[in-house]
Design an enzyme around this catalytic site. Structure first.
Site, short mmCIF file in Angstrom:
data_model
loop_
_atom_site.label_atom_id
_atom_site.label_comp_id
_atom_site.label_asym_id
_atom_site.label_seq_id
_atom_site.Cartn_x
_atom_site.Cartn_y
_atom_site.Cartn_z
N ASP A 17 0.87 -1.16 0.00
CA ASP A 17 0.00 0.00 0.00
C ASP A 17 0.92 1.22 0.00
O ASP A 17 2.12 1.10 0.27
CB ASP A 17 -0.88 -0.03 1.25
CG ASP A 17 -1.68 1.23 1.44
OD1 ASP A 17 -2.37 1.65 0.50
OD2 ASP A 17 -1.60 1.82 2.54
N ASP A 19 -0.11 5.25 0.86
CA ASP A 19 -0.36 6.24 1.91
C ASP A 19 -0.54 5.54 3.26
O ASP A 19 -1.38 4.66 3.41
CB ASP A 19 -1.61 7.06 1.58
CG ASP A 19 -1.42 7.92 0.34
OD1 ASP A 19 -0.27 8.26 0.03
OD2 ASP A 19 -2.42 8.25 -0.32
#
Length: 222
Positions: A17, A19
């Site tokens: 991932d 952020d």
């Protein structure tokens, strides 16, 4: 007697991932959503609370059901693009070292954001961008659906059983688990429900992630 040929060891792959996992963007996201909320006369704290667990269109439906969702989305995109250009960003401790050490072709990014923003943030923080980047525009079903992570694995030529997902959010963890992958959580004070391993910071996870990429089939990643 002819010895049997050794079977090739499948490669291990890591899917990140962005952020909250590689890029510290919490303050930026809160500011963007706060500015958006004020524009529509809404409570910034309540809007941000909803935005943390839903996709933008779902957020608009929940907090501003009488507004045009496409107009809401356009306003949000404008704010987010401006933030990429002028906001202050930092990579989490360990991210540059980790991404630079990973073998080419064995890792990718899976984000609910858009590719041009990810590239902008990575350029500003000096992080390398891999060949595989699955963004919001690449899939019709976002996290917590397994589709984003399965697409990334497909693009890498990897089976889900050989993939390690690194996440910080419940929706991303669910996405990785539903894809049949090993999921480790980072950058949270307590473990997100469902993760196979939890690390309080990305820095703590760096040696374990690198070790995963060289592990032989059957080695425990949990």
């Amino acid at each position: 007697m002819t010895s049997e040929r050794a079977r090739p060891v499948p490669r291990k792959y890591v899917l990140f991932d962005v952020d909250g996992t590689l890029i510290d963007a919490v303050a930026n996201q809160r500011q963007v959503w706060g500015t958006w909320a004020v524009r529509y006369g809404l409570d910034p704290d309540e809007v941000y609370r909803v935005a943390l667990r839903t996709r933008p269109m779902e957020t608009f439906a929940a907090v501003a059901p009488h507004q045009d969702p496409l107009e809401c989305l356009a306003a949000l995109h404008t704010l987010e693009d401006e933030d990429v250009r002028s906001g202050v960003y930092a990579a989490f401790d360990g991210a540059p070292e980790l991404l630079s050490a990973l073998p080419s072709g064995c890792w990718g990014l899976v984000t609910s954001n858009y590719e041009h923003r990810v590239r902008g943030r990575f350029a500003r923080t000096g992080l390398p961008v891999p060949d595989v980047l699955v963004d919001a525009a690449a899939v019709e079903e976002g996290k917590p659906s397994p589709v984003p992570y399965l697409l990334a694995a497909e693009r890498l030529g990897a089976g889900p059983e050989h993939c390690l997902v690194i996440e910080d959010a419940p929706s991303g963890v669910k996405s990785g688990l539903r894809a049949g992958m090993t999921v480790w959580g980072v950058n949270t004070p307590v473990a997100v429900e469902g993760v196979h391993r939890h690390f309080g910071s990305l820095r703590e996870a760096v040696p374990e992630i690198l070790a995963f990429t060289t592990g032989a089939p059957g080695d425990s990643a949990i």
